[in-house]
Design an enzyme around this catalytic site. Structure first.
Site, short mmCIF file in Angstrom:
data_model
loop_
_atom_site.label_atom_id
_atom_site.label_comp_id
_atom_site.label_asym_id
_atom_site.label_seq_id
_atom_site.Cartn_x
_atom_site.Cartn_y
_atom_site.Cartn_z
N SER A 14 0.82 -1.21 0.00
CA SER A 14 0.00 0.00 0.00
C SER A 14 0.85 1.27 0.00
N GLU A 31 1.79 -0.27 11.97
CA GLU A 31 2.41 1.05 11.76
C GLU A 31 1.91 2.11 12.73
N TYR A 38 -1.32 2.73 13.57
CA TYR A 38 -2.66 3.28 13.30
C TYR A 38 -3.68 2.70 14.30
N ARG A 85 -3.01 -6.59 8.18
CA ARG A 85 -1.62 -6.15 8.35
C ARG A 85 -1.36 -6.08 9.85
N HIS A 123 5.02 4.52 13.10
CA HIS A 123 5.64 5.69 12.44
C HIS A 123 6.52 6.48 13.41
N GLU A 124 6.19 6.44 14.69
CA GLU A 124 6.96 7.23 15.65
C GLU A 124 8.18 6.47 16.17
N ARG A 148 12.36 -3.30 2.55
CA ARG A 148 13.69 -3.29 1.90
C ARG A 148 13.98 -4.56 1.10
N GLN A 185 12.91 10.20 -1.40
CA GLN A 185 12.90 11.61 -1.76
C GLN A 185 11.67 12.05 -2.56
N LYS A 222 24.56 4.02 1.42
CA LYS A 222 24.08 4.49 0.11
C LYS A 222 24.53 3.55 -1.01
N VAL A 281 34.85 17.31 -23.62
CA VAL A 281 34.28 17.90 -24.84
C VAL A 281 34.42 19.41 -24.78
N LEU A 289 19.95 21.54 -5.83
CA LEU A 289 19.95 20.45 -6.82
C LEU A 289 19.95 19.10 -6.12
P1 FAD Z 1 26.63 15.41 -12.26
O1 FAD Z 1 26.24 14.22 -11.50
O2 FAD Z 1 27.57 16.34 -11.62
O3 FAD Z 1 27.24 14.95 -13.66
C1 FAD Z 1 27.88 15.81 -14.54
C2 FAD Z 1 28.82 15.03 -15.45
O4 FAD Z 1 29.28 15.85 -16.49
C3 FAD Z 1 30.05 14.50 -14.73
O5 FAD Z 1 30.15 13.09 -14.91
C4 FAD Z 1 31.20 15.23 -15.40
O6 FAD Z 1 32.37 14.43 -15.51
C5 FAD Z 1 30.62 15.53 -16.77
N1 FAD Z 1 31.23 16.69 -17.46
C6 FAD Z 1 31.24 17.98 -17.06
N2 FAD Z 1 31.82 18.77 -17.98
C7 FAD Z 1 32.19 17.95 -19.01
C8 FAD Z 1 32.83 18.17 -20.26
N3 FAD Z 1 33.19 19.39 -20.67
N4 FAD Z 1 33.06 17.12 -21.07
C9 FAD Z 1 32.69 15.87 -20.67
N5 FAD Z 1 32.09 15.61 -19.50
C10 FAD Z 1 31.82 16.63 -18.70
N6 FAD Z 1 21.23 13.55 -4.71
C11 FAD Z 1 20.12 12.99 -4.33
O7 FAD Z 1 19.07 13.24 -4.92
N7 FAD Z 1 20.08 12.13 -3.27
C12 FAD Z 1 21.18 11.81 -2.59
O8 FAD Z 1 21.12 11.04 -1.63
C13 FAD Z 1 22.41 12.38 -2.99
N8 FAD Z 1 23.53 12.10 -2.33
C14 FAD Z 1 24.70 12.67 -2.74
C15 FAD Z 1 25.86 12.37 -2.06
C16 FAD Z 1 27.06 12.91 -2.47
C17 FAD Z 1 28.30 12.58 -1.70
C18 FAD Z 1 27.09 13.77 -3.60
C19 FAD Z 1 28.41 14.35 -4.08
C20 FAD Z 1 25.95 14.08 -4.28
C21 FAD Z 1 24.73 13.54 -3.85
N9 FAD Z 1 23.54 13.85 -4.48
C22 FAD Z 1 22.39 13.26 -4.08
C23 FAD Z 1 23.46 14.85 -5.53
C24 FAD Z 1 23.33 14.22 -6.92
O9 FAD Z 1 24.34 13.28 -7.11
C25 FAD Z 1 23.37 15.32 -7.95
O10 FAD Z 1 22.28 16.18 -7.77
C26 FAD Z 1 23.30 14.77 -9.37
O11 FAD Z 1 24.39 13.92 -9.61
C27 FAD Z 1 23.31 15.89 -10.38
O12 FAD Z 1 23.25 15.31 -11.65
P2 FAD Z 1 23.84 16.00 -12.95
O13 FAD Z 1 23.69 14.99 -14.02
O14 FAD Z 1 23.20 17.32 -13.12
O15 FAD Z 1 25.38 16.30 -12.65
P1 NAP Z 2 23.57 22.17 0.31
O1 NAP Z 2 22.59 21.18 0.80
O2 NAP Z 2 23.09 23.39 -0.37
O3 NAP Z 2 24.49 22.55 1.56
C1 NAP Z 2 25.52 23.45 1.47
C2 NAP Z 2 26.05 23.75 2.86
O4 NAP Z 2 27.10 24.67 2.74
C3 NAP Z 2 25.02 24.36 3.79
O5 NAP Z 2 25.18 23.76 5.05
C4 NAP Z 2 25.40 25.84 3.86
O6 NAP Z 2 25.06 26.20 5.17
C5 NAP Z 2 26.88 25.83 3.54
N1 NAP Z 2 27.34 26.99 2.76
C6 NAP Z 2 26.77 27.51 1.65
N2 NAP Z 2 27.50 28.54 1.20
C7 NAP Z 2 28.55 28.68 2.04
C8 NAP Z 2 29.66 29.60 2.10
N3 NAP Z 2 29.80 30.55 1.20
N4 NAP Z 2 30.52 29.45 3.11
C9 NAP Z 2 30.38 28.47 4.03
N5 NAP Z 2 29.35 27.59 4.02
C10 NAP Z 2 28.45 27.70 3.03
O7 NAP Z 2 24.56 21.47 -0.72
P2 NAP Z 2 25.36 20.13 -0.67
O8 NAP Z 2 25.53 19.60 0.71
O9 NAP Z 2 26.57 20.42 -1.46
O10 NAP Z 2 24.45 19.12 -1.45
C11 NAP Z 2 24.19 19.34 -2.84
C12 NAP Z 2 22.89 18.74 -3.19
O11 NAP Z 2 22.98 17.32 -3.17
C13 NAP Z 2 21.86 19.16 -2.18
O12 NAP Z 2 20.96 20.07 -2.76
C14 NAP Z 2 21.20 17.90 -1.79
O13 NAP Z 2 19.81 17.92 -2.07
C15 NAP Z 2 21.84 16.79 -2.59
N6 NAP Z 2 22.14 15.73 -1.64
C16 NAP Z 2 21.12 15.08 -1.09
C17 NAP Z 2 21.35 14.12 -0.15
C18 NAP Z 2 20.22 13.35 0.45
O14 NAP Z 2 20.46 12.54 1.31
N7 NAP Z 2 19.00 13.55 0.05
C19 NAP Z 2 22.64 13.86 0.24
C20 NAP Z 2 23.68 14.56 -0.33
C21 NAP Z 2 23.41 15.51 -1.26
P3 NAP Z 2 25.26 27.65 5.78
O15 NAP Z 2 24.96 28.58 4.64
O16 NAP Z 2 24.31 27.74 6.91
O17 NAP Z 2 26.66 27.68 6.26
FE1 SF4 Z 3 12.47 4.22 -4.15
FE2 SF4 Z 3 13.51 6.68 -3.92
FE3 SF4 Z 3 11.84 6.04 -5.92
FE4 SF4 Z 3 10.91 6.30 -3.45
S1 SF4 Z 3 11.79 7.91 -4.67
S2 SF4 Z 3 10.43 4.70 -4.89
S3 SF4 Z 3 12.58 5.42 -2.30
S4 SF4 Z 3 13.88 5.22 -5.55
#
Ligand code: FAD
Ligand code: NAP
Ligand code: SF4
Length: 676
Positions: free
Chosen positions: A29, A169, A171, A219, A257-258, A293, A344, A426, A453, A660
């Protein structure tokens, strides 16, 4: 034609006596939010039809209340009046075009109802809901039982094959069953026989109303995972009574849920809770469904082959891929888009009253709106960047018939997912990369890796369209001493695997700051070692305590000294996912990570990081300072292409870096692919 030899247990039919299920998959569900939308039932019918076409054996709908007080929210969906029947017929007719059965879930929210008319066994408020429930009078209890029965009769008229009565859950029925909420002294409280009376009388009333040939799933909360939950003996007593009262199937419920134990997030090991269903199999004889899971056919097959259950419930995996069962049957499990357990786009949306979808499959719940028609004009398209945005675009655009060439400077696909997958808990991100690798082959996408590129290359090549999915670059900070060798970016840690000292300050507490802290603090084995994971979250597999909680759990604590810092004065981690943020915070708390808001960064020097909090200067004596301070778009190719009149599009991080995530990157890519 299904190939039962691929997954013989999963694909075997299940004979319920009066009806037979095509296989052992139950789509669990899920409330989608379409239930309450204008014309939402047409979209819901398309949503369920896609899963039926994809081969699911038995679908259970999102929870629908049998009466007004049981609604989850003020305008929540109800099945209580004759005029509600017609819209449900749309769903059952759509599903019954295929060999799939469908049950409606009847859910009375009790004290989880998010409105002032909530009721429960006793006047005991939940910590996760601002409304205090009124204690139900005996008349109200009996009325509610009648409402469940009437609702079931309406479900039968609407063409459903059965109902699932939600008894877990946390309820209403679960609230009655446990002393946590049930403080009554009448025949509905006290002994387990009294506390489970609501469940038993409801099943009896429902059975009486709809006859023998109608599926009743109950359930049952097998693990409450809260203080004041039931003991194993009480759960067994209830299961036996549920069977005797006329239930056809018992489905497993895990955790209120809690509860402060993660039960479905990505960091929960796969199939983490099937042992409890296995234990129940020795106690009752009707079919049991296990859950939580289970996200690949291999895991599901193992669970069934090992005798843990008779059926497997998967909910989110069917959001991620409607064709999960058919792909399994065709022995094409590599082509399944696997649920990564991120919550998400599904649960996080539902808890914010938004329509659910799926991060890896943006078509989920948009079946009638986001479609990929064959293109009348085949275009030659270049995609720069093979991160989530570039990958999703390439797959959908090539499925429409376009010729796609995808470039990346890296030697593997995935972009930032390759860093995300390094974080303990992850590991599921590997599955998304496996899926895309397979789709690249299946859709004949030309993949050019290790290719940086340039705009000139693109202009010379004469592509019809160029899609820039080049992602982001980490934000550079302007702090005194930022070039000190002890300063590293998150890429140095996660990508380059540079060594990190015992004392660490992390600048920035967004998603990536939390992930880096977790990477440095958490014991990696916890995501694969089920016993260790259970202990770490205080789950008592021996079930010696009520609710199966260990009284004084011995948590894993990192030997590192870690500071996670942000400038904002709000709670650290407040911006994390609605349903998963608490898990990330709890993980770091257990590891003793210092989470500090309201920080001003002054200087990095040989001693450490100098910060200012509330006007007081302080030096954190650390070996490394890791910068996780957000990101900026990488779109250096864009302007040159525009100036050269190339038709160019920006998606994902290249488009907007702020806030992003992969959910936005993939959806934006899909929307462009649908129209280009
Ligand atoms: P990117 O993933 O940055 O891909 C861009 C690609 O373009 C790269 O492979 C790069 O090599 C390539 N590229 C750039 N310029 C050129 C060029 N000139 N020629 C050839 N190739 C090029 N998001 C979530 O939603 N949930 C999460 O739990 C989550 N966890 C994260 C944890 C970590 C540690 C990190 C770093 C990110 C996480 N994110 C998460 C964020 C998520 O990965 C990004 O939002 C997502 O990857 C963005 O996708 P994108 O395709 O726009 O860019
Ligand atoms: P983010 O979520 O926007 O966090 C950036 C952090 O940097 C914030 O804590 C911000 O807090 C700080 N910051 C921003 N500008 C700064 C500055 N000039 N100087 C010092 N601190 C600064 O970005 P992110 O952690 O890079 O993640 C990128 C994206 O990936 C996120 O949008 C997120 O959605 C995604 N992601 C998601 C997950 C997930 O589990 N869902 C996990 C990883 C990443 P202050 O401004 O308060 O200092
Ligand atoms: Fe699975 Fe994430 Fe899609 Fe939800 S958003 S169905 S948890 S992959």
């Amino acid at each position: 034609m299904s190939n039962t030899s691929a997954y013989p247990h999963l694909l075997a039919p299940l004979d319920l006596g009066f009806t037979t299920l095509a296989n052992r998959t139950l789509m669990g569900s899920m409330h989608t939010g379409l239930e309450e939308e204008k014309n939402g039932f047409d979209k819901l019918a398309a949503f369920y039809e896609a899963r039926a076409k994809g081969g699911v054996g038995l679908i259970v709908t999102g929870g629908i209340s049998p009466n007004m007080r049981g609604r989850l929210a003020p305008f929540g969906c109800e099945l209580s009046k004759p005029w509600h029947v017609n819209k449900h017929k749309k769903i059952t007719a759509a599903v019954h075009k295929y060999d799939t059965k469908i049950c409606v879930q009847l859910l009375h929210a009790g004290r989880y109802a998010y409105h002032p008319f909530s009721v429960s066994a006793s006047k005991v408020k939940s910590a996760i809901n601002p409304f205090t429930p009124a204690e139900m009078s005996v008349r109200q209890i009996k009325g509610t039982i009648k409402d469940f029965a009437s609702s079931t009769r309406l479900a039968q008229k609407a063409g459903y094959d059965g109902v699932e009565i939600m008894g877990s859950e946390g309820y209403l029925i679960n609230q009655f069953a446990c002393t946590r909420v049930n403080k009554r002294t009448d025949e509905w409280g006290g002994s387990i026989e009294n506390r489970m009376r609501l469940a038993v009388e409801t099943i009896k009333a429902v059975r009486e109303r709809v006859g023998e040939k109608f599926i009743i799933i109950f359930r049952l909360s097998m693990l409450d995972l809260v203080e004041g939950g039931n003991t194993w003996e009480e759960v067994v007593t209830m299961a036996k009574a549920v069977e005797a009262a006329g239930a056809t199937i018992i489905n497993t419920g895990i955790g209120w849920h809690e509860a402060r134990v993660p039960t479905i997030a990505t960091s929960v090991p796969r199939a983490a809770f099937t042992w409890i269903t296995e234990r129940m199999k020795k106690e009752v004889s009707i079919p049991l469904v296990t859950t939580n899971r289970i996200n690949t056919p291999e895991v599901a097959e193992d669970v069934l082959a090992n005798g843990h259950a008779d059926m497997v419930s998967m909910a989110r995996p069917f959001l991620a891929d409607a064709d999960f069962v058919n792909k399994s049957a065709a022995n094409k499990s590599n082509a399944i888009n696997t649920c990564i357990g991120c919550n998400q786009a599904c649960l996080d949306h539902v808890f914010k009253q938004q329509r659910a979808s799926c991060l890896v499959n943006p078509v989920a719940c948009y079946e009638t709106e986001l479609t990929f028609e064959k293109t009348p004009t085949k275009k030659n398209i270049a995609v720069i960047g093979a991160g989530p945005a570039g990958l999703a675009f390439s797959v959908y655009a090539s499925q429409r018939g376009h010729k796609v060439t995808m470039f990346d400077r890296a030697d593997e696909i995935g972009g930032q997912f390759n860093f995300a997958k390094q974080v303990p808990g992850k590991e599921e991100f590997y599955e998304t990369l496996r899926y895309f690798n397979e789709q690249i082959k299946l859709n004949d996408i030309s993949l050019q890796l290790s290719q940086e590129v340039s705009a000139d290359d693109l202009i010379k090549s004469g592509f019809d369209e160029v899609v820039l999915a080049t992602g982001i670059v980490p934000r550079q900070l302007d702090i005194k001493g930022i070039e000190h060798p002890k300063v590293k970016s998150y890429l140095n840690v996660l990508r380059d695997k540079q060594p990190v000292g015992q004392k660490v300050a992390i600048v920035g507490a967004g998603g990536i700051g939390f992930d880096v802290a977790c990477f440095l603090a958490e014991d990696e084995s916890l995501s694969t070692d089920l016993e260790a994971w259970m202990k770490n979250w205080g789950v008592d597999k021996d079930y010696n305590e009520p609710g199966a909680l260990i009284t004084n759990p011995d948590f894993h604590k990192t030997e590192r000294e870690i500071y996670l810092l942000q400038r904002k004065t709000t709670k650290v981690g407040a911006g994390l996912g609605k349903t998963t943020g608490w898990i990330h915070r709890a993980t770091l708390q257990k590891n003793g990570v210092n989470m500090i808001p309201g920080v001003t960064y002054k200087e990095v020097n040989d001693t450490g990081l100098v910060i200012d909090i509330d006007g007081k200067e302080k030096t954190l004596e650390v070996d490394n300072v890791i910068i996780c301070a957000g990101q900026q778009s990488e779109r250096s190719l864009h302007q040159t292409l525009v100036d050269a009149n190339v038709s160019v599009h920006l998606i994902g991080g290249a488009n907007v870096a702020a806030e992003l995530d992969a959910k936005r990157a993939i959806r934006q890519a899909a929307e462009l692919a649908a129209t280009i």
